[in-house]
Design a protein around this motif. Structure first.
Motif, PDB file in Angstrom:
ATOM      1  N   PHE A 147       0.832  -1.217   0.000  1.00  0.00           N
ATOM      2  CA  PHE A 147       0.000   0.000   0.000  1.00  0.00           C
ATOM      3  C   PHE A 147       0.862   1.261   0.000  1.00  0.00           C
ATOM      4  CE2 PHE A 147      -3.697  -2.611   0.939  1.00  0.00           C
ATOM      5  CZ  PHE A 147      -4.719  -1.884   0.345  1.00  0.00           C
ATOM      6  N   ALA A 148       1.984   1.228   0.734  1.00  0.00           N
ATOM      7  CA  ALA A 148       2.874   2.394   0.757  1.00  0.00           C
ATOM      8  C   ALA A 148       3.469   2.659  -0.625  1.00  0.00           C
ATOM      9  CB  ALA A 148       3.980   2.183   1.786  1.00  0.00           C
ATOM     10  N   LEU A 149       3.887   1.600  -1.315  1.00  0.00           N
ATOM     11  CA  LEU A 149       4.474   1.765  -2.646  1.00  0.00           C
ATOM     12  C   LEU A 149       3.435   2.203  -3.670  1.00  0.00           C
ATOM     13  CD1 LEU A 149       6.754  -1.412  -2.744  1.00  0.00           C
ATOM     14  CD2 LEU A 149       7.504   0.961  -2.509  1.00  0.00           C
ATOM     15  N   LEU A 150       2.259   1.561  -3.641  1.00  0.00           N
ATOM     16  CA  LEU A 150       1.241   1.852  -4.647  1.00  0.00           C
ATOM     17  C   LEU A 150       0.714   3.273  -4.513  1.00  0.00           C
ATOM     18  CD1 LEU A 150      -0.201   0.352  -6.983  1.00  0.00           C
ATOM     19  CD2 LEU A 150      -2.045  -0.152  -5.383  1.00  0.00           C
ATOM     20  N   SER A 151       0.613   3.758  -3.286  1.00  0.00           N
ATOM     21  CA  SER A 151       0.109   5.116  -3.069  1.00  0.00           C
ATOM     22  C   SER A 151       1.217   6.156  -3.132  1.00  0.00           C
ATOM     23  CB  SER A 151      -0.589   5.203  -1.710  1.00  0.00           C
ATOM     24  OG  SER A 151       0.336   4.885  -0.674  1.00  0.00           O
ATOM     25  N   SER A 152       2.465   5.705  -3.305  1.00  0.00           N
ATOM     26  CA  SER A 152       3.635   6.593  -3.376  1.00  0.00           C
ATOM     27  C   SER A 152       3.756   7.471  -2.134  1.00  0.00           C
ATOM     28  CB  SER A 152       3.593   7.459  -4.638  1.00  0.00           C
ATOM     29  OG  SER A 152       3.647   6.645  -5.780  1.00  0.00           O
ATOM     30  N   THR A 153       3.415   6.921  -0.973  1.00  0.00           N
ATOM     31  CA  THR A 153       3.538   7.674   0.269  1.00  0.00           C
ATOM     32  C   THR A 153       4.843   7.345   1.001  1.00  0.00           C
ATOM     33  OG1 THR A 153       2.245   5.961   1.391  1.00  0.00           O
ATOM     34  CG2 THR A 153       1.054   7.909   0.642  1.00  0.00           C
ATOM     35  N   GLY A 154       5.686   6.547   0.413  1.00  0.00           N
ATOM     36  CA  GLY A 154       6.951   6.185   1.043  1.00  0.00           C
ATOM     37  C   GLY A 154       7.106   4.681   1.087  1.00  0.00           C
ATOM     38  N   ILE A 155       8.117   4.241   1.823  1.00  0.00           N
ATOM     39  CA  ILE A 155       8.390   2.811   1.863  1.00  0.00           C
ATOM     40  C   ILE A 155       8.257   2.259   3.278  1.00  0.00           C
ATOM     41  CG2 ILE A 155      10.880   2.914   2.223  1.00  0.00           C
ATOM     42  CD1 ILE A 155      11.057   0.782  -0.055  1.00  0.00           C
ATOM     43  N   GLY A 156       8.291   3.105   4.292  1.00  0.00           N
ATOM     44  CA  GLY A 156       8.156   2.635   5.664  1.00  0.00           C
ATOM     45  C   GLY A 156       9.395   1.882   6.114  1.00  0.00           C
ATOM     46  N   GLY A 176       1.160   2.523  -9.502  1.00  0.00           N
ATOM     47  CA  GLY A 176       0.385   3.426  -8.654  1.00  0.00           C
ATOM     48  C   GLY A 176       0.271   4.809  -9.265  1.00  0.00           C
ATOM     49  N   LEU A 177       1.393   5.319  -9.788  1.00  0.00           N
ATOM     50  CA  LEU A 177       1.369   6.648 -10.416  1.00  0.00           C
ATOM     51  C   LEU A 177       0.490   6.660 -11.659  1.00  0.00           C
ATOM     52  CD1 LEU A 177       5.113   7.680 -10.068  1.00  0.00           C
ATOM     53  CD2 LEU A 177       3.155   8.736  -8.925  1.00  0.00           C
ATOM     54  N   ILE A 178       0.637   5.635 -12.501  1.00  0.00           N
ATOM     55  CA  ILE A 178      -0.158   5.565 -13.728  1.00  0.00           C
ATOM     56  C   ILE A 178      -1.643   5.431 -13.404  1.00  0.00           C
ATOM     57  CG2 ILE A 178      -0.621   4.127 -15.771  1.00  0.00           C
ATOM     58  CD1 ILE A 178       1.868   5.877 -15.994  1.00  0.00           C
ATOM     59  N   TYR A 179      -1.952   4.627 -12.383  1.00  0.00           N
ATOM     60  CA  TYR A 179      -3.356   4.431 -12.008  1.00  0.00           C
ATOM     61  C   TYR A 179      -3.977   5.746 -11.534  1.00  0.00           C
ATOM     62  CZ  TYR A 179      -7.515   2.752  -9.658  1.00  0.00           C
ATOM     63  OH  TYR A 179      -8.811   2.571  -9.263  1.00  0.00           O
ATOM     64  N   LEU A 180      -3.260   6.473 -10.676  1.00  0.00           N
ATOM     65  CA  LEU A 180      -3.795   7.737 -10.176  1.00  0.00           C
ATOM     66  C   LEU A 180      -3.876   8.783 -11.288  1.00  0.00           C
ATOM     67  CD1 LEU A 180      -1.988   7.940  -6.720  1.00  0.00           C
ATOM     68  CD2 LEU A 180      -4.401   7.477  -7.146  1.00  0.00           C
ATOM     69  N   ALA A 181      -2.827   8.854 -12.106  1.00  0.00           N
ATOM     70  CA  ALA A 181      -2.796   9.878 -13.159  1.00  0.00           C
ATOM     71  C   ALA A 181      -3.729   9.557 -14.318  1.00  0.00           C
ATOM     72  CB  ALA A 181      -1.365  10.032 -13.681  1.00  0.00           C
ATOM     73  N   GLY A 182      -3.871   8.279 -14.650  1.00  0.00           N
ATOM     74  CA  GLY A 182      -4.677   7.915 -15.816  1.00  0.00           C
ATOM     75  C   GLY A 182      -6.117   7.596 -15.506  1.00  0.00           C
ATOM     76  N   VAL A 183      -6.350   6.719 -14.541  1.00  0.00           N
ATOM     77  CA  VAL A 183      -7.716   6.247 -14.286  1.00  0.00           C
ATOM     78  C   VAL A 183      -8.460   7.157 -13.317  1.00  0.00           C
ATOM     79  CG1 VAL A 183      -9.100   4.299 -13.461  1.00  0.00           C
ATOM     80  CG2 VAL A 183      -7.008   3.876 -14.759  1.00  0.00           C
ATOM     81  N   VAL A 184      -7.855   7.410 -12.155  1.00  0.00           N
ATOM     82  CA  VAL A 184      -8.549   8.208 -11.131  1.00  0.00           C
ATOM     83  C   VAL A 184      -8.725   9.650 -11.601  1.00  0.00           C
ATOM     84  CG1 VAL A 184      -8.449   9.049  -8.750  1.00  0.00           C
ATOM     85  CG2 VAL A 184      -7.761   6.703  -9.276  1.00  0.00           C
ATOM     86  N   ALA A 185      -7.689  10.233 -12.223  1.00  0.00           N
ATOM     87  CA  ALA A 185      -7.812  11.615 -12.712  1.00  0.00           C
ATOM     88  C   ALA A 185      -8.914  11.717 -13.768  1.00  0.00           C
ATOM     89  CB  ALA A 185      -6.480  12.091 -13.285  1.00  0.00           C
ATOM     90  N   ARG A 186      -9.034  10.715 -14.616  1.00  0.00           N
ATOM     91  CA  ARG A 186     -10.094  10.711 -15.628  1.00  0.00           C
ATOM     92  C   ARG A 186     -11.468  10.664 -14.979  1.00  0.00           C
ATOM     93  NH1 ARG A 186     -13.090   6.816 -18.318  1.00  0.00           N
ATOM     94  NH2 ARG A 186     -13.649   7.345 -20.461  1.00  0.00           N
ATOM     95  N   LEU A 187     -11.626   9.817 -13.963  1.00  0.00           N
ATOM     96  CA  LEU A 187     -12.914   9.742 -13.267  1.00  0.00           C
ATOM     97  C   LEU A 187     -13.260  11.058 -12.577  1.00  0.00           C
ATOM     98  CD1 LEU A 187     -12.918   6.186 -11.641  1.00  0.00           C
ATOM     99  CD2 LEU A 187     -14.315   6.999 -13.537  1.00  0.00           C
ATOM    100  N   ILE A 188     -12.251  11.703 -11.987  1.00  0.00           N
ATOM    101  CA  ILE A 188     -12.495  12.990 -11.338  1.00  0.00           C
ATOM    102  C   ILE A 188     -12.923  14.027 -12.371  1.00  0.00           C
ATOM    103  CG2 ILE A 188     -11.386  14.901 -10.110  1.00  0.00           C
ATOM    104  CD1 ILE A 188      -9.681  12.747  -8.676  1.00  0.00           C
TER     105      ILE A 188
END
Length: 200
Positions: A147-156, A176-188
């Protein structure tokens, strides 16, 4: 995820968690049936996963578990790709697509967690942590890393040590970056467009 740290050290807890996993497999297959992807692939993977878990619990074949994790990774990745295809085919963002965005993120994180489990089984000592650094990492620790890697919040404090583990960790960060930038940004964007076009 919140309950697992309390039950992962007991046999009864692990049995309960695996039974819950079978229920999750069933719900996920049902969800995949609503997407453009064929559901028989996820159903076939689910049958193999359940058979592997039965071999472990009934016959005590612990060597099966890493390969079951590999199958689970394939299952969750396939379900995540099916949901992404479902979200990308519409030009209107509805409530079910917004829920699908969260579900997809979770599926991706679980998929990578199971890849980490497989890597750890093939290469013991692949991951280190501040607590018991030489031990095998638990599902909870590897799920936290995922979860830390996928959300790009660090590695812990859980760190991949081998080149293979670091390569998979890098791929997860990229996904994680592609998912947020491509899919989630499109939905928003589609949600904002829907809100602006709604009658006042």
């Amino acid at each position: 995820m919140l309950l697992y740290p309390f039950i992962e050290s007991t046999r009864a807890g692990l049995v309960a968690f695996n039974l819950f996993g079978v229920v999750v497999l069933g719900f996920t297959i049902r969800m995949v049936r609503t997407t453009p992807r064929p559901a028989w692939i996820s159903a076939s993977l689910a049958v193999l996963i359940i058979c592997g878990q039965l071999l472990h619990w009934l016959l005590g074949l612990s060597w099966v578990l890493p390969w079951v994790s590999g199958l689970e990774a394939a299952f969750y990745f396939y379900a995540a790709l099916s949901l992404i295809a479902y979200m990308m085919e519409d030009y209107k963002a509805t409530t079910d697509e917004l829920f699908a965005a969260g579900a997809t993120f979770t599926l991706l994180a679980w998929g990578f967690t199971h890849v980490f489990i497989l890597i750890q089984a093939l290469q013991p000592g692949t991951f280190a942590a501040a607590v018991n650094p030489g031990d095998l990492r638990t599902w909870t620790e590897l799920n936290y890393l995922s979860f830390a890697l996928l959300s790009s919040t660090g590695i812990g404090d859980v760190i991949p040590l081998t080149p293979q583990a670091r390569a998979v960790a890098s791929v997860e960060m990229f996904c994680g970056l592609i998912y947020l930038a491509g899919v989630v940004a499109r939905l928003i964007a589609l949600t904002m467009q829907r809100d602006h076009s709604a009658p006042k």
